[in-house]
Design a protein around this motif. Structure first.
Motif, PDB file in Angstrom:
ATOM      1  N   TRP A   9       0.843  -1.201   0.000  1.00  0.00           N
ATOM      2  CA  TRP A   9       0.000   0.000   0.000  1.00  0.00           C
ATOM      3  C   TRP A   9       0.880   1.254   0.000  1.00  0.00           C
ATOM      4  CZ3 TRP A   9      -5.244   0.240   2.939  1.00  0.00           C
ATOM      5  CH2 TRP A   9      -5.823   1.495   2.773  1.00  0.00           C
TER       6      TRP A   9
ATOM      7  N   LEU B  52      -8.684   3.540   1.485  1.00  0.00           N
ATOM      8  CA  LEU B  52      -7.958   3.558   0.215  1.00  0.00           C
ATOM      9  C   LEU B  52      -8.696   4.390  -0.825  1.00  0.00           C
ATOM     10  CD1 LEU B  52      -5.623   2.538  -1.550  1.00  0.00           C
ATOM     11  CD2 LEU B  52      -6.998   0.499  -2.042  1.00  0.00           C
ATOM     12  N   THR B  53     -10.017   4.294  -0.838  1.00  0.00           N
ATOM     13  CA  THR B  53     -10.805   5.073  -1.792  1.00  0.00           C
ATOM     14  C   THR B  53     -10.660   6.570  -1.538  1.00  0.00           C
ATOM     15  OG1 THR B  53     -12.412   3.258  -1.953  1.00  0.00           O
ATOM     16  CG2 THR B  53     -13.123   5.425  -2.710  1.00  0.00           C
ATOM     17  N   VAL B  54     -10.672   6.964  -0.276  1.00  0.00           N
ATOM     18  CA  VAL B  54     -10.497   8.381   0.064  1.00  0.00           C
ATOM     19  C   VAL B  54      -9.117   8.865  -0.376  1.00  0.00           C
ATOM     20  CG1 VAL B  54     -10.321  10.016   1.977  1.00  0.00           C
ATOM     21  CG2 VAL B  54     -12.145   8.306   1.962  1.00  0.00           C
ATOM     22  N   GLU B  55      -8.102   8.048  -0.135  1.00  0.00           N
ATOM     23  CA  GLU B  55      -6.743   8.436  -0.523  1.00  0.00           C
ATOM     24  C   GLU B  55      -6.610   8.571  -2.037  1.00  0.00           C
ATOM     25  OE1 GLU B  55      -2.510   6.392  -1.166  1.00  0.00           O
ATOM     26  OE2 GLU B  55      -3.644   5.635   0.556  1.00  0.00           O
ATOM     27  N   VAL B  56      -7.149   7.599  -2.765  1.00  0.00           N
ATOM     28  CA  VAL B  56      -7.063   7.637  -4.229  1.00  0.00           C
ATOM     29  C   VAL B  56      -7.819   8.843  -4.779  1.00  0.00           C
ATOM     30  CG1 VAL B  56      -7.731   6.425  -6.336  1.00  0.00           C
ATOM     31  CG2 VAL B  56      -6.692   5.163  -4.455  1.00  0.00           C
ATOM     32  N   ALA B  57      -8.978   9.142  -4.204  1.00  0.00           N
ATOM     33  CA  ALA B  57      -9.748  10.302  -4.654  1.00  0.00           C
ATOM     34  C   ALA B  57      -8.977  11.597  -4.403  1.00  0.00           C
ATOM     35  CB  ALA B  57     -11.098  10.341  -3.940  1.00  0.00           C
TER      36      ALA B  57
ATOM     37  N   THR C 162     -10.813  -0.546   2.722  1.00  0.00           N
ATOM     38  CA  THR C 162     -11.218  -0.220   1.355  1.00  0.00           C
ATOM     39  C   THR C 162     -11.709   1.219   1.259  1.00  0.00           C
ATOM     40  OG1 THR C 162     -11.866  -2.535   1.020  1.00  0.00           O
ATOM     41  CG2 THR C 162     -12.703  -0.925  -0.552  1.00  0.00           C
ATOM     42  N   LEU C 163     -12.466   1.648   2.258  1.00  0.00           N
ATOM     43  CA  LEU C 163     -12.946   3.028   2.280  1.00  0.00           C
ATOM     44  C   LEU C 163     -11.789   4.011   2.422  1.00  0.00           C
ATOM     45  CD1 LEU C 163     -15.345   4.979   2.336  1.00  0.00           C
ATOM     46  CD2 LEU C 163     -15.468   4.636   4.810  1.00  0.00           C
TER      47      LEU C 163
ATOM     48  N   TYR D 214      -6.812  -3.144  -4.080  1.00  0.00           N
ATOM     49  CA  TYR D 214      -8.243  -3.413  -3.905  1.00  0.00           C
ATOM     50  C   TYR D 214      -8.528  -4.917  -3.995  1.00  0.00           C
ATOM     51  CZ  TYR D 214     -10.023   1.394  -4.048  1.00  0.00           C
ATOM     52  OH  TYR D 214     -10.333   2.696  -3.749  1.00  0.00           O
TER      53      TYR D 214
ATOM     54  N   ARG E 199     -13.751  -3.660   4.853  1.00  0.00           N
ATOM     55  CA  ARG E 199     -14.464  -2.468   4.390  1.00  0.00           C
ATOM     56  C   ARG E 199     -13.834  -1.161   4.871  1.00  0.00           C
ATOM     57  NH1 ARG E 199     -19.429  -1.471   2.231  1.00  0.00           N
ATOM     58  NH2 ARG E 199     -20.369   0.552   2.680  1.00  0.00           N
TER      59      ARG E 199
END
Length: 253
Positions: free
Chosen positions: A61, A197-202, A194-195, A176, A191
Motif C-alpha cells: 500500500w 484507500l478510496t479516500v486516498e485515491v480520490a 477499502t474506504l 483493492y 471495508r
C-alpha cells in the motif's frame, strides 16, 4: 505541441486498453478461477500469519498506492515551477520517493514469496507478479534518461510516463483485489481499509487534476493583476478635475 499531446493521449489510451486485455481473464479462466476460489480453504489465521499479512499489505500500500503516485505528482508539479532550485528539489524528492517505493515493494515481494502460498491461481498473485517486474523496470528506465535535446528524449519520456502511471493504476487496483481476497479467505471485513484507500485515491486524483490546471489559474491571476495595474496607471496619468456646479458671479463696476 498540441499534436504531440494528442499522440501521447492516443498512446496512453492504447496502452490502457492493452493492459486491460492482458489483465482481464477469458471466460474459461474466470470459470476456473471461480472454482478455485470455491475450492480454496479459508485461511486459518495464526498470530504470525496475521502479522505477515498486515505487514505485506502495509508495504505494498505504501509503495504502489502512495509513494509512487506522490512521485508522479511531484514531477508534474515541477513542470509548472519557474525557480530552478525548486525544480531541482522536486526532482530529488521524486527520485527519493520512487527509490523508497521500490525498496518497500521488494520487501513486500520477499515477504509474500517466502511465507505465503504461491500457486498463482488467482488474480491478485498473477497481477502482483507482473507488477513486481514493472516496478523494477521503471527505475532502470529512469536512470537511462537521455539528455535534453536528444532525439530519443521524447520516446523515453513517453515510455517513462506510461510505465509510471500504469504501475500506479494497476498497483492501486491490485491493492483493492488484495483486500477483497483477504476478506474472502479470512472472513474478516476489509471495508474500513477499502474506504480509506478510496479516500486516498480520490484525494490524489483531485490533486493530479488540479495541478494540471494550476498554471492556467496563476496565469489568469497575473494577467488580471497586470490589467488592473495598467488601468491604475492610466487613471493616475490623466488629470481629473472636480465638477464645479457653482456659477461664477461677475461683478460689473
Amino acid at each position: 505541441m498540441l499534436q504531440f499531446k494528442r499522440k501521447r493521449l492516443l498512446l496512453a489510451s492504447a496502452g490502457c486498453v492493452a493492459l486491460m486485455l492482458l489483465i482481464t481473464p477469458t471466460h474459461g479462466d474466470s470459470d476456473s478461477e471461480q472454482r478455485s476460489y470455491k475450492m480454496a480453504r479459508p485461511l486459518e489465521l495464526t498470530p504470525k500469519l496475521s502479522l505477515q499479512l498486515k505487514l505485506h499489505a502495509i508495504l505494498l500500500w505504501s509503495s504502489v498506492a502512495f509513494l509512487m503516485p506522490v512521485g508522479v505528482l511531484l514531477i508534474r508539479v515541477s513542470a509548472n515551477v519557474k525557480s530552478a532550485s525548486t525544480v531541482r528539489l522536486l526532482f530529488y524528492c521524486h527520485v527519493a520517493s520512487q527509490v523508497v517505493a521500490v525498496v518497500l515493494a521488494t520487501a513486500g515481494a520477499v515477504l509474500s514469496i517466502s511465507n505465503f502460498e504461491n500457486a498463482f491461481d488467482n488474480t491478485h498473485q498473477r497481477v502482483g507478479l507482473a507488477l513486481y517486474a514493472f516496478i523494477w523496470l521503471q527505475p532502470l528506465v529512469g536512470f537511462l534518461r537521455p539528455d535534453r535535446g536528444a532525439r530519443a528524449r521524447g520516446a523515453w519520456y513517453l515510455a517513462h510516463w506510461l510505465l509510471g502511471v500504469g504501475v500506479c493504476v494497476v498497483g492501486v487496483a491490485n491493492v483493492y483485489v488484495g483486500l477483497h481476497t483477504y476478506q474472502e479467505r479470512t472472513g474478516r471485513s476489509a471495508r474500513p481499509w477499502t474506504l480509506l484507500l478510496t479516500v486516498e485515491v480520490a484525494a490524489l486524483a483531485f490533486v493530479y487534476l488540479v495541478q494540471d490546471r494550476w498554471s492556467y489559474v496563476l496565469r489568469q491571476r497575473e494577467e488580471a493583476a497586470a490589467a488592473a495595474a495598467l488601468g491604475d496607471g492610466r487613471s493616475q496619468g490623466s488629470t481629473m478635475y472636480p465638477a464645479n456646479d457653482h456659477k461664477e458671479v461677475v461683478v460689473v463696476p
